[in-house]
Scaffold this motif. Structure first.
Motif, mmCIF file in Angstrom:
data_model
loop_
_atom_site.group_PDB
_atom_site.id
_atom_site.type_symbol
_atom_site.label_atom_id
_atom_site.label_comp_id
_atom_site.label_asym_id
_atom_site.label_seq_id
_atom_site.Cartn_x
_atom_site.Cartn_y
_atom_site.Cartn_z
ATOM 1 N N MET A 1 1.004 6.430 -7.225
ATOM 2 C CA MET A 1 -0.367 7.329 -7.486
ATOM 3 C C MET A 1 0.008 8.914 -6.929
ATOM 4 S SD MET A 1 -3.491 4.898 -6.139
ATOM 5 C CE MET A 1 -4.590 6.302 -6.137
ATOM 6 N N ARG B 1 0.364 9.866 -11.900
ATOM 7 C CA ARG B 1 0.287 11.020 -10.954
ATOM 8 C C ARG B 1 -0.326 12.200 -11.630
ATOM 9 N NH1 ARG B 1 6.660 9.511 -9.573
ATOM 10 N NH2 ARG B 1 6.120 7.975 -7.869
ATOM 11 N N GLY C 1 0.766 -1.026 0.026
ATOM 12 C CA GLY C 1 0.043 0.040 0.071
ATOM 13 C C GLY C 1 0.724 1.254 0.108
ATOM 14 N N ALA C 2 1.966 1.334 0.893
ATOM 15 C CA ALA C 2 2.802 2.375 0.732
ATOM 16 C C ALA C 2 3.315 2.601 -0.713
ATOM 17 C CB ALA C 2 3.907 2.165 1.847
ATOM 18 N N GLU D 1 -5.638 11.044 1.811
ATOM 19 C CA GLU D 1 -6.478 11.242 0.203
ATOM 20 C C GLU D 1 -6.638 9.749 -0.262
ATOM 21 O OE1 GLU D 1 -4.445 14.820 -1.988
ATOM 22 O OE2 GLU D 1 -3.032 13.139 -1.828
ATOM 23 N N PHE D 2 -5.803 8.636 -0.156
ATOM 24 C CA PHE D 2 -6.082 7.307 -0.376
ATOM 25 C C PHE D 2 -7.362 6.817 0.417
ATOM 26 C CE2 PHE D 2 -5.425 2.744 -0.552
ATOM 27 C CZ PHE D 2 -5.354 2.553 -1.671
ATOM 28 N N TYR D 3 -7.531 7.167 1.649
ATOM 29 C CA TYR D 3 -8.673 6.482 2.407
ATOM 30 C C TYR D 3 -9.727 7.360 2.462
ATOM 31 C CZ TYR D 3 -5.253 2.789 3.717
ATOM 32 O OH TYR D 3 -4.360 1.749 3.715
ATOM 33 N N VAL E 1 -0.237 10.233 -3.846
ATOM 34 C CA VAL E 1 -1.433 10.577 -2.867
ATOM 35 C C VAL E 1 -0.868 10.253 -1.426
ATOM 36 C CG1 VAL E 1 -3.097 10.160 -4.691
ATOM 37 C CG2 VAL E 1 -2.423 8.432 -3.005
ATOM 38 N N SER E 2 -1.388 11.048 -0.658
ATOM 39 C CA SER E 2 -1.258 10.943 0.856
ATOM 40 C C SER E 2 -2.123 9.727 1.307
ATOM 41 C CB SER E 2 -1.443 12.266 1.399
ATOM 42 O OG SER E 2 -3.014 12.414 1.544
ATOM 43 N N GLU E 3 -1.722 9.304 2.370
ATOM 44 C CA GLU E 3 -2.628 8.159 3.159
ATOM 45 C C GLU E 3 -4.009 8.793 3.399
ATOM 46 O OE1 GLU E 3 -2.266 5.508 7.294
ATOM 47 O OE2 GLU E 3 -0.500 6.430 6.212
ATOM 48 N N ARG F 1 0.486 4.034 -2.960
ATOM 49 C CA ARG F 1 0.387 5.331 -2.654
ATOM 50 C C ARG F 1 1.419 6.372 -3.411
ATOM 51 N NH1 ARG F 1 -2.253 2.889 1.524
ATOM 52 N NH2 ARG F 1 0.053 2.961 2.835
ATOM 53 N N ASP F 2 2.683 5.930 -3.313
ATOM 54 C CA ASP F 2 3.821 6.722 -3.868
ATOM 55 C C ASP F 2 3.697 6.448 -5.393
ATOM 56 O OD1 ASP F 2 6.563 7.695 -3.732
ATOM 57 O OD2 ASP F 2 6.856 5.935 -5.091
#
Length: 203
Positions: free
Chosen positions: A75, A192, A68-69, A81-83, A77-79, A72-73
């Motif tokens: 994409m 991105r 997941g880390a 934003e992702f959730y 996005v921040s954590e 997100r990198d």
């Protein structure tokens, strides 16, 4: 007073179709569907993964692991934003952890999960603009065909920016990333940019 029907999300969380299948795996675990979308919501980005791993099975939240880390990198996005359910929906090809075999390898997502739920889930997400397909199972379901992951990702411009097909962000694919530097050089900047344009556009 008439009882309101259960939401799609609640019905998926209550699903026990694969209980016997999971009990017979090396991990002998019970079903725990991990549901991360909001029916009829405003999410415009879909992350279509494979199936929850053991850590996600334990946390009940998608991509709460090293994969997941990395995703997100990729994409950008921040954590947070992702959730954010109002912005991103996460819909794997199977909602439950499929378990491990006797050698400790991941079992594939049970096909019955997709056959039972995925058409309904896609119908419940009317505002999606960008599917991000993570791994071969998601590639085949959403794009059809039997192309290899490398071939599908290498042909990314055939579908982008409407769809991005990615390899799985697992540590097992670190060697693949080293062998295919074009992925980080060409695909990720485009991904991105597209993700950010959707997240930052108030419309």
């Amino acid at each position: 007073m008439q009882q309101q029907p259960e939401s799609l999300e609640a019905r998926i969380r209550a699903c026990r179709l694969c209980a016997e299948r999971f009990a017979a795996t090396h991990t002998a675990h019970g079903p725990r569907p991990v549901v991360w979308f909001r029916s009829g919501g405003t999410a415009r980005i879909l992350v279509a993964g494979q199936a929850p791993g053991l850590k996600v099975h334990q946390s009940g939240r998608p991509f709460t692991d090293a994969s997941g880390a990395r995703l997100r990198d990729w994409m950008g996005v921040s954590e947070a934003e992702f959730y954010d359910l109002s912005r991103i929906a996460v819909v794997p090809m199977a909602f439950c952890f499929p378990g491990y075999d006797a050698k400790g390898a991941d079992l594939p997502p049970p096909a019955i999960c997709g056959a039972t739920w995925h058409g309904r889930v896609m119908d419940a997400l009317p505002n999606l603009r960008l599917p991000i397909l993570v791994g071969g199972h998601a590639h085949r379901y959403h794009l059809g065909g039997r192309s290899s992951v490398t071939a599908r990702v290498r042909a990314w411009q055939d579908h982008a920016p409407q769809v991005f097909a990615l390899p799985h962000p697992s540590w097992r694919n670190t060697a693949w990333l080293r062998k295919n530097p074009w992925f980080e050089e060409e695909v990720l900047p485009a991904l991105r940019t597209t993700v950010r344009s959707l997240l930052d556009d108030p419309a």
